[in-house]
Design a protein around this motif. Structure first.
Motif, PDB file in Angstrom:
ATOM      1  N   ARG A  75     -53.975 100.704 -45.988  1.00  0.00           N
ATOM      2  CA  ARG A  75     -54.689  99.524 -46.468  1.00  0.00           C
ATOM      3  C   ARG A  75     -53.814  98.702 -47.406  1.00  0.00           C
ATOM      4  NH1 ARG A  75     -59.752  99.484 -50.517  1.00  0.00           N
ATOM      5  NH2 ARG A  75     -60.124  97.257 -50.495  1.00  0.00           N
ATOM      6  N   LEU A  76     -53.138  99.361 -48.328  1.00  0.00           N
ATOM      7  CA  LEU A  76     -52.326  98.652 -49.310  1.00  0.00           C
ATOM      8  C   LEU A  76     -51.077  98.026 -48.712  1.00  0.00           C
ATOM      9  CD1 LEU A  76     -52.654 101.060 -52.342  1.00  0.00           C
ATOM     10  CD2 LEU A  76     -53.668  98.799 -52.117  1.00  0.00           C
ATOM     11  N   LEU A  77     -50.621  98.543 -47.579  1.00  0.00           N
ATOM     12  CA  LEU A  77     -49.412  98.001 -46.956  1.00  0.00           C
ATOM     13  C   LEU A  77     -49.652  96.694 -46.211  1.00  0.00           C
ATOM     14  CD1 LEU A  77     -47.614 101.222 -45.686  1.00  0.00           C
ATOM     15  CD2 LEU A  77     -46.956  99.727 -47.574  1.00  0.00           C
ATOM     16  N   ASN A  81     -52.704  92.319 -49.120  1.00  0.00           N
ATOM     17  CA  ASN A  81     -53.260  93.201 -50.151  1.00  0.00           C
ATOM     18  C   ASN A  81     -52.281  93.421 -51.295  1.00  0.00           C
ATOM     19  OD1 ASN A  81     -55.634  93.472 -48.805  1.00  0.00           O
ATOM     20  ND2 ASN A  81     -55.198  95.464 -47.958  1.00  0.00           N
ATOM     21  N   ARG A  82     -51.277  92.572 -51.392  1.00  0.00           N
ATOM     22  CA  ARG A  82     -50.282  92.739 -52.447  1.00  0.00           C
ATOM     23  C   ARG A  82     -50.915  92.725 -53.838  1.00  0.00           C
ATOM     24  NH1 ARG A  82     -44.342  91.251 -53.018  1.00  0.00           N
ATOM     25  NH2 ARG A  82     -44.083  91.453 -55.247  1.00  0.00           N
ATOM     26  N   LEU A  88     -53.242  98.219 -58.687  1.00  0.00           N
ATOM     27  CA  LEU A  88     -53.185  99.681 -58.683  1.00  0.00           C
ATOM     28  C   LEU A  88     -51.980 100.179 -59.469  1.00  0.00           C
ATOM     29  CD1 LEU A  88     -54.188 102.440 -57.702  1.00  0.00           C
ATOM     30  CD2 LEU A  88     -52.875 102.061 -55.604  1.00  0.00           C
ATOM     31  N   LEU A  89     -50.829  99.576 -59.241  1.00  0.00           N
ATOM     32  CA  LEU A  89     -49.622  99.985 -59.968  1.00  0.00           C
ATOM     33  C   LEU A  89     -49.762  99.735 -61.465  1.00  0.00           C
ATOM     34  CD1 LEU A  89     -46.884  98.737 -57.482  1.00  0.00           C
ATOM     35  CD2 LEU A  89     -47.525 101.098 -57.954  1.00  0.00           C
ATOM     36  N   MET A  95     -52.271 104.171 -67.283  1.00  0.00           N
ATOM     37  CA  MET A  95     -52.712 105.558 -67.402  1.00  0.00           C
ATOM     38  C   MET A  95     -51.570 106.449 -67.881  1.00  0.00           C
ATOM     39  SD  MET A  95     -55.094 105.804 -63.991  1.00  0.00           S
ATOM     40  CE  MET A  95     -55.461 107.535 -64.144  1.00  0.00           C
ATOM     41  N   LEU A  96     -50.393 106.229 -67.322  1.00  0.00           N
ATOM     42  CA  LEU A  96     -49.231 107.028 -67.722  1.00  0.00           C
ATOM     43  C   LEU A  96     -48.859 106.743 -69.179  1.00  0.00           C
ATOM     44  CD1 LEU A  96     -47.037 106.742 -64.518  1.00  0.00           C
ATOM     45  CD2 LEU A  96     -48.236 108.781 -65.344  1.00  0.00           C
TER      46      LEU A  96
END
Length: 100
Positions: A75-77, A81-82, A88-89, A95-96
């Motif tokens: 889906r993301l590819l 959907n960029r 998401l990134l 989160m990290l």
């Protein structure tokens, strides 16, 4: 978004509002910005359901992915959907950062 954009008042379950509050904190957006972004992504996904995905890359030897990850990756590819991939990134980076 400008102050001249139309306003829409909605009701939502308290649990959903809390989930949106948590998501907006991770993405460093206002609550309004988070809702608008998520609605746009949802509608964009409807528009691009029939687009061909980008070419797949081979996994490193020994690497395995489960079906759920495969579905999200496909889906993301899709080229349109960029924005969702970038969101998401950004969420993963936040989160990290908060985990360290």
């Amino acid at each position: 978004m400008a102050r001249t954009d139309p306003q829409v008042n909605i009701r939502m379950p308290a649990e959903l509002k809390e989930r949106l509050e948590q998501a907006r904190k991770l993405s460093n957006r206002s609550l309004n910005g988070e809702i608008v972004n998520r609605l746009a992504l949802s509608l964009d996904a409807d528009d691009v359901a029939d687009e061909a995905p980008l070419p797949k890359r081979e996994l490193p030897p020994g690497a395995e992915i489960d079906h759920g990850v495969q579905v999200w990756a496909e889906r993301l590819l899709k080229p349109s959907n960029r924005g969702e991939l970038e969101t998401l990134l950004a969420t993963i980076r936040a989160m990290l950062k908060s985990a360290s």
